[in-house]
Design an enzyme around this catalytic site. Sequence first.
Site, PDB file in Angstrom:
ATOM      1  N   HIS A 122      38.461  44.851  23.816  1.00  0.00           N
ATOM      2  CA  HIS A 122      39.454  45.807  23.530  1.00  0.00           C
ATOM      3  C   HIS A 122      39.451  46.443  22.581  1.00  0.00           C
ATOM      4  CE1 HIS A 122      40.973  44.222  27.570  1.00  0.00           C
ATOM      5  NE2 HIS A 122      40.511  43.294  27.339  1.00  0.00           N
ATOM      6  N   HIS A 155      35.361  50.029  31.855  1.00  0.00           N
ATOM      7  CA  HIS A 155      37.476  49.964  31.395  1.00  0.00           C
ATOM      8  C   HIS A 155      37.166  48.841  30.036  1.00  0.00           C
ATOM      9  CE1 HIS A 155      38.120  46.088  33.451  1.00  0.00           C
ATOM     10  NE2 HIS A 155      37.708  47.128  34.611  1.00  0.00           N
ATOM     11  N   HIS A 171      35.199  39.677  27.191  1.00  0.00           N
ATOM     12  CA  HIS A 171      34.609  41.323  27.376  1.00  0.00           C
ATOM     13  C   HIS A 171      35.242  41.717  25.948  1.00  0.00           C
ATOM     14  CE1 HIS A 171      38.241  40.117  28.819  1.00  0.00           C
ATOM     15  NE2 HIS A 171      39.075  41.143  28.807  1.00  0.00           N
ATOM     16  N   GLU A 229      44.926  44.038  21.776  1.00  0.00           N
ATOM     17  CA  GLU A 229      45.517  44.127  22.367  1.00  0.00           C
ATOM     18  C   GLU A 229      46.854  43.342  22.209  1.00  0.00           C
ATOM     19  OE1 GLU A 229      44.999  44.659  26.504  1.00  0.00           O
ATOM     20  OE2 GLU A 229      43.611  42.346  26.724  1.00  0.00           O
ATOM     21  N   THR A 280      45.453  40.827  31.423  1.00  0.00           N
ATOM     22  CA  THR A 280      45.919  41.947  30.728  1.00  0.00           C
ATOM     23  C   THR A 280      45.863  43.285  31.183  1.00  0.00           C
ATOM     24  OG1 THR A 280      44.028  42.767  29.205  1.00  0.00           O
ATOM     25  CG2 THR A 280      45.765  40.886  28.086  1.00  0.00           C
ATOM     26  N   HIS A 330      37.591  38.755  24.169  1.00  0.00           N
ATOM     27  CA  HIS A 330      38.111  37.637  25.236  1.00  0.00           C
ATOM     28  C   HIS A 330      37.226  36.719  25.702  1.00  0.00           C
ATOM     29  CE1 HIS A 330      42.327  40.871  25.634  1.00  0.00           C
ATOM     30  NE2 HIS A 330      42.311  39.577  24.688  1.00  0.00           N
TER      31      HIS A 330
END
Length: 305
Positions: free
Chosen positions: A117, A88, A115, A127, A223, A140
Amino acid sequence: MLQLILPVLLSSLWAACAGSGDWCYQSQFSCTHQCNEKWDHANQDCGGSKQSPINIVTRKTIKDERLTPLKFSNYQQIFKSSIKNNGHSVQVGVPHLSTISGGDLPTTYKAVQFHLHWGNKGGPGSEHTIDGEQYPMELHIVHMKADYADLTTALRDREGVAVLGFFYEVSNSANRKYDPIITSLQSIKAANGNMSLPSISLAQLIPSEQNMTSYFRYKGSLTTPGCTEAVIWTVFENPIPLSMDQLKAFSELKFSDGNPLVGNFRPIQPLNGRKVFRSSGAVVLVSSALLLATLAAALGLSQPN
Protein backbone atom coordinates in the site's frame (compact mmCIF):
# COMPACT_ATOMS: atom_id res chain seq x y z
CA MET A 1 -35.40 26.21 5.78
CA LEU A 2 -32.09 26.15 3.87
CA GLN A 3 -30.48 24.34 6.81
CA LEU A 4 -33.10 21.61 6.46
CA ILE A 5 -32.88 21.33 2.68
CA LEU A 6 -29.09 21.29 2.37
CA PRO A 7 -28.51 17.93 4.10
CA VAL A 8 -31.16 16.36 1.88
CA LEU A 9 -29.50 17.74 -1.25
CA LEU A 10 -26.08 16.52 -0.12
CA SER A 11 -27.53 13.10 0.65
CA SER A 12 -29.09 12.94 -2.81
CA LEU A 13 -25.82 13.99 -4.42
CA TRP A 14 -23.97 11.26 -2.53
CA ALA A 15 -26.51 8.67 -3.67
CA ALA A 16 -26.21 9.85 -7.27
CA CYS A 17 -22.42 9.79 -7.16
CA ALA A 18 -21.90 6.62 -5.16
CA GLY A 19 -24.25 4.41 -7.10
CA SER A 20 -23.80 0.73 -6.38
CA GLY A 21 -20.36 0.26 -7.88
CA ASP A 22 -17.45 -1.76 -6.57
CA TRP A 23 -15.50 -0.67 -3.50
CA CYS A 24 -12.71 1.83 -3.94
CA TYR A 25 -10.21 3.95 -2.04
CA GLN A 26 -10.92 7.54 -1.09
CA SER A 27 -8.30 8.63 -3.62
CA GLN A 28 -10.46 7.16 -6.41
CA PHE A 29 -13.91 8.45 -5.56
CA SER A 30 -15.53 11.04 -7.83
CA CYS A 31 -18.86 11.57 -9.52
CA THR A 32 -17.35 10.30 -12.75
CA HIS A 33 -16.14 7.13 -11.05
CA GLN A 34 -19.07 5.48 -9.32
CA CYS A 35 -17.47 3.33 -6.69
CA ASN A 36 -18.16 2.70 -3.05
CA GLU A 37 -15.64 4.26 -0.67
CA LYS A 38 -18.04 3.72 2.23
CA TRP A 39 -16.99 0.10 2.64
CA ASP A 40 -19.58 -0.85 5.24
CA HIS A 41 -22.15 -0.19 2.47
CA ALA A 42 -20.35 -2.72 0.28
CA ASN A 43 -19.74 -5.26 3.04
CA GLN A 44 -21.24 -5.02 6.52
CA ASP A 45 -18.17 -6.66 8.09
CA CYS A 46 -16.23 -3.48 7.22
CA GLY A 47 -18.27 -1.75 9.94
CA GLY A 48 -17.14 -4.18 12.64
CA SER A 49 -15.53 -3.28 15.96
CA LYS A 50 -12.09 -4.81 15.30
CA GLN A 51 -11.12 -3.23 12.01
CA SER A 52 -7.68 -2.43 10.60
CA PRO A 53 -5.55 -0.41 10.14
CA ILE A 54 -5.09 1.56 13.36
CA ASN A 55 -2.96 4.37 14.67
CA ILE A 56 -0.53 2.84 17.17
CA VAL A 57 -0.05 5.26 20.08
CA THR A 58 3.17 3.92 21.51
CA ARG A 59 2.76 5.34 25.02
CA LYS A 60 -0.56 3.51 25.32
CA THR A 61 0.82 0.15 24.22
CA ILE A 62 1.27 -2.59 26.80
CA LYS A 63 4.62 -4.34 27.14
CA ASP A 64 4.24 -8.10 26.78
CA GLU A 65 7.20 -10.33 27.65
CA ARG A 66 5.64 -13.12 25.61
CA LEU A 67 6.30 -11.15 22.43
CA THR A 68 9.71 -12.69 21.82
CA PRO A 69 11.40 -12.56 18.40
CA LEU A 70 9.47 -14.45 15.75
CA LYS A 71 10.93 -17.60 14.25
CA PHE A 72 11.23 -17.44 10.47
CA SER A 73 11.53 -20.73 8.61
CA ASN A 74 12.47 -20.97 4.91
CA TYR A 75 12.29 -17.18 4.53
CA GLN A 76 15.69 -17.44 2.82
CA GLN A 77 14.22 -19.91 0.32
CA ILE A 78 14.48 -18.64 -3.26
CA PHE A 79 11.21 -19.02 -5.16
CA LYS A 80 9.68 -18.13 -8.49
CA SER A 81 6.27 -16.55 -8.76
CA SER A 82 4.25 -14.02 -10.70
CA ILE A 83 3.63 -10.38 -9.84
CA LYS A 84 0.23 -8.87 -10.60
CA ASN A 85 -1.43 -5.48 -10.64
CA ASN A 86 -4.83 -6.60 -9.34
CA GLY A 87 -6.39 -3.16 -9.86
CA HIS A 88 -5.86 -1.92 -6.32
CA SER A 89 -2.38 -3.16 -5.34
CA VAL A 90 0.63 -5.18 -6.43
CA GLN A 91 0.47 -8.78 -5.25
CA VAL A 92 2.91 -11.69 -5.34
CA GLY A 93 1.94 -15.27 -4.51
CA VAL A 94 4.27 -17.14 -2.15
CA PRO A 95 4.77 -20.93 -1.98
CA HIS A 96 3.69 -22.33 1.39
CA LEU A 97 7.26 -23.25 2.32
CA SER A 98 7.93 -20.08 4.34
CA THR A 99 6.51 -20.09 7.87
CA ILE A 100 6.46 -18.01 11.03
CA SER A 101 5.98 -19.12 14.62
CA GLY A 102 6.82 -18.01 18.15
CA GLY A 103 6.26 -14.46 19.38
CA ASP A 104 3.10 -15.63 21.19
CA LEU A 105 1.45 -16.70 17.93
CA PRO A 106 -0.97 -19.56 18.72
CA THR A 107 0.56 -21.89 16.12
CA THR A 108 2.70 -22.00 12.96
CA TYR A 109 1.51 -19.90 10.01
CA LYS A 110 2.56 -20.37 6.37
CA ALA A 111 3.05 -17.53 3.89
CA VAL A 112 0.41 -17.12 1.19
CA GLN A 113 1.11 -13.81 -0.55
CA PHE A 114 2.46 -10.30 -0.07
CA HIS A 115 1.18 -6.96 -1.33
CA LEU A 116 1.80 -3.26 -0.75
CA HIS A 117 0.00 0.00 0.00
CA TRP A 118 1.47 3.37 -0.95
CA GLY A 119 0.85 7.10 -1.37
CA ASN A 120 1.39 9.44 -4.28
CA LYS A 121 4.94 9.59 -5.68
CA GLY A 122 6.59 8.81 -2.37
CA GLY A 123 4.13 10.78 -0.23
CA PRO A 124 2.36 9.37 2.85
CA GLY A 125 0.83 6.01 2.04
CA SER A 126 1.13 3.43 4.81
CA GLU A 127 -2.03 1.95 6.26
CA HIS A 128 -0.95 1.77 9.89
CA THR A 129 0.49 4.87 11.52
CA ILE A 130 2.79 5.22 14.52
CA ASP A 131 1.91 8.09 16.84
CA GLY A 132 0.13 9.69 13.90
CA GLU A 133 3.06 9.36 11.50
CA GLN A 134 2.21 7.87 8.12
CA TYR A 135 5.09 6.28 6.22
CA PRO A 136 5.44 6.32 2.40
CA MET A 137 4.51 2.65 1.94
CA GLU A 138 3.63 -0.52 3.82
CA LEU A 139 4.29 -4.18 3.02
CA HIS A 140 1.88 -6.90 4.16
CA ILE A 141 3.05 -10.52 4.17
CA VAL A 142 -0.08 -12.62 4.61
CA HIS A 143 0.07 -16.00 6.37
CA MET A 144 -2.55 -18.58 7.30
CA LYS A 145 -2.51 -21.37 9.87
CA ALA A 146 -0.34 -24.18 8.55
CA ASP A 147 -3.09 -26.81 8.75
CA TYR A 148 -5.44 -24.90 6.43
CA ALA A 149 -5.46 -25.50 2.69
CA ASP A 150 -6.70 -22.09 1.56
CA LEU A 151 -7.18 -18.55 2.77
CA THR A 152 -10.98 -18.68 2.54
CA THR A 153 -11.05 -21.48 5.11
CA ALA A 154 -8.49 -19.72 7.32
CA LEU A 155 -10.63 -16.56 7.42
CA ARG A 156 -13.43 -18.51 9.12
CA ASP A 157 -11.09 -18.91 12.12
CA ARG A 158 -10.81 -15.81 14.33
CA GLU A 159 -7.06 -16.42 14.55
CA GLY A 160 -6.72 -18.07 11.16
CA VAL A 161 -4.58 -15.37 9.53
CA ALA A 162 -1.38 -13.66 10.65
CA VAL A 163 -0.12 -10.63 8.74
CA LEU A 164 3.31 -9.07 9.11
CA GLY A 165 3.36 -5.33 8.43
CA PHE A 166 6.52 -3.43 7.48
CA PHE A 167 6.95 0.30 6.88
CA TYR A 168 9.23 1.93 4.30
CA GLU A 169 11.34 5.05 4.60
CA VAL A 170 13.09 7.22 2.01
CA SER A 171 16.77 6.40 1.56
CA ASN A 172 19.47 8.35 -0.28
CA SER A 173 20.42 5.22 -2.19
CA ALA A 174 18.44 2.51 -3.98
CA ASN A 175 17.74 -0.79 -2.25
CA ARG A 176 19.09 -3.24 -4.83
CA LYS A 177 17.33 -6.16 -3.18
CA TYR A 178 14.11 -4.68 -4.57
CA ASP A 179 15.34 -4.50 -8.18
CA PRO A 180 13.31 -7.56 -9.32
CA ILE A 181 10.07 -5.98 -8.09
CA ILE A 182 10.78 -2.40 -9.20
CA THR A 183 11.84 -3.55 -12.67
CA SER A 184 8.72 -5.70 -13.03
CA LEU A 185 6.41 -2.76 -12.33
CA GLN A 186 7.11 -1.39 -15.80
CA SER A 187 5.37 -4.42 -17.34
CA ILE A 188 2.25 -4.45 -15.16
CA LYS A 189 1.16 -0.81 -15.27
CA ALA A 190 -2.36 -1.65 -16.45
CA ALA A 191 -4.85 -3.33 -14.12
CA ASN A 192 -4.68 -7.13 -14.34
CA GLY A 193 -1.17 -6.86 -15.74
CA ASN A 194 0.71 -10.02 -14.82
CA MET A 195 4.22 -11.32 -15.41
CA SER A 196 6.75 -13.80 -14.11
CA LEU A 197 8.85 -12.42 -11.29
CA PRO A 198 12.60 -13.12 -11.21
CA SER A 199 13.62 -15.44 -8.39
CA ILE A 200 13.45 -13.79 -4.97
CA SER A 201 13.19 -14.67 -1.29
CA LEU A 202 11.04 -13.13 1.42
CA ALA A 203 14.16 -12.53 3.51
CA GLN A 204 15.64 -10.13 0.95
CA LEU A 205 12.58 -7.88 1.18
CA ILE A 206 12.53 -7.34 4.93
CA PRO A 207 15.00 -6.32 7.67
CA SER A 208 17.43 -8.87 9.09
CA GLU A 209 16.09 -11.00 11.92
CA GLN A 210 18.25 -9.06 14.39
CA ASN A 211 16.36 -5.91 13.39
CA MET A 212 12.91 -7.45 13.80
CA THR A 213 12.78 -7.77 17.58
CA SER A 214 10.78 -4.53 17.95
CA TYR A 215 7.14 -4.88 16.99
CA PHE A 216 3.53 -4.22 17.96
CA ARG A 217 0.73 -6.77 18.18
CA TYR A 218 -3.04 -6.48 18.07
CA LYS A 219 -6.09 -8.31 16.72
CA GLY A 220 -7.80 -6.81 13.70
CA SER A 221 -9.05 -7.42 10.19
CA LEU A 222 -8.20 -7.52 6.53
CA THR A 223 -7.77 -3.95 5.25
CA THR A 224 -9.81 -4.52 2.08
CA PRO A 225 -13.40 -5.80 1.71
CA GLY A 226 -14.67 -8.13 3.13
CA CYS A 227 -12.67 -6.76 6.11
CA THR A 228 -12.86 -10.14 7.89
CA GLU A 229 -11.90 -9.85 11.57
CA ALA A 230 -9.64 -12.90 11.64
CA VAL A 231 -6.16 -11.34 11.61
CA ILE A 232 -3.37 -11.33 14.18
CA TRP A 233 -1.35 -8.25 13.25
CA THR A 234 2.39 -7.91 13.86
CA VAL A 235 3.60 -4.44 12.86
CA PHE A 236 7.36 -4.01 12.89
CA GLU A 237 9.00 -0.82 14.07
CA ASN A 238 12.15 -0.70 11.92
CA PRO A 239 11.36 0.54 8.38
CA ILE A 240 12.75 -0.77 5.10
CA PRO A 241 14.80 1.74 3.05
CA LEU A 242 13.90 2.53 -0.56
CA SER A 243 15.04 5.44 -2.69
CA MET A 244 12.52 8.10 -3.72
CA ASP A 245 12.74 6.88 -7.33
CA GLN A 246 11.90 3.34 -6.21
CA LEU A 247 8.90 4.57 -4.23
CA LYS A 248 7.69 6.72 -7.13
CA ALA A 249 7.77 3.71 -9.46
CA PHE A 250 4.65 2.33 -7.75
CA SER A 251 2.72 5.49 -8.66
CA GLU A 252 3.16 4.64 -12.35
CA LEU A 253 0.64 1.81 -12.00
CA LYS A 254 -3.05 2.20 -12.87
CA PHE A 255 -6.26 1.43 -11.00
CA SER A 256 -8.92 -0.64 -12.77
CA ASP A 257 -10.46 2.62 -14.01
CA GLY A 258 -7.21 3.64 -15.69
CA ASN A 259 -6.36 6.43 -13.22
CA PRO A 260 -3.01 6.49 -11.37
CA LEU A 261 -2.88 3.81 -8.66
CA VAL A 262 -2.00 6.08 -5.75
CA GLY A 263 -3.31 6.44 -2.21
CA ASN A 264 -4.37 2.79 -1.96
CA PHE A 265 -4.55 2.80 1.82
CA ARG A 266 -7.58 2.45 4.07
CA PRO A 267 -8.17 5.26 6.60
CA ILE A 268 -7.37 4.63 10.26
CA GLN A 269 -10.10 2.67 12.08
CA PRO A 270 -11.32 3.11 15.69
CA LEU A 271 -9.59 1.00 18.31
CA ASN A 272 -12.89 0.37 20.13
CA GLY A 273 -11.24 -0.63 23.39
CA ARG A 274 -8.73 -3.07 21.89
CA LYS A 275 -5.33 -3.42 23.52
CA VAL A 276 -2.14 -2.96 21.50
CA PHE A 277 0.86 -4.81 22.85
CA ARG A 278 4.56 -4.22 22.25
CA SER A 279 7.62 -6.43 22.38
CA SER A 280 10.33 -5.63 24.89
CA GLY A 281 12.44 -4.05 22.16
CA ALA A 282 9.78 -1.62 20.93
CA VAL A 283 10.37 2.07 21.59
CA VAL A 284 7.75 4.11 23.42
CA LEU A 285 7.56 7.75 22.34
CA VAL A 286 6.48 10.50 24.70
CA SER A 287 5.17 13.91 23.78
CA SER A 288 7.69 16.76 23.60
CA ALA A 289 5.76 18.68 26.27
CA LEU A 290 5.96 15.76 28.70
CA LEU A 291 9.64 15.27 27.93
CA LEU A 292 10.43 18.93 28.59
CA ALA A 293 8.48 18.88 31.82
CA THR A 294 10.38 15.78 32.96
CA LEU A 295 13.73 17.35 32.10
CA ALA A 296 12.80 20.59 33.84
CA ALA A 297 11.85 18.73 36.99
CA ALA A 298 15.07 16.71 36.92
CA LEU A 299 17.19 19.85 36.54
CA GLY A 300 15.30 21.71 39.25
CA LEU A 301 14.03 24.27 36.76
CA SER A 302 10.40 23.85 37.62
CA GLN A 303 10.82 25.66 40.95
CA PRO A 304 11.69 29.37 41.18
CA ASN A 305 14.99 30.32 42.87
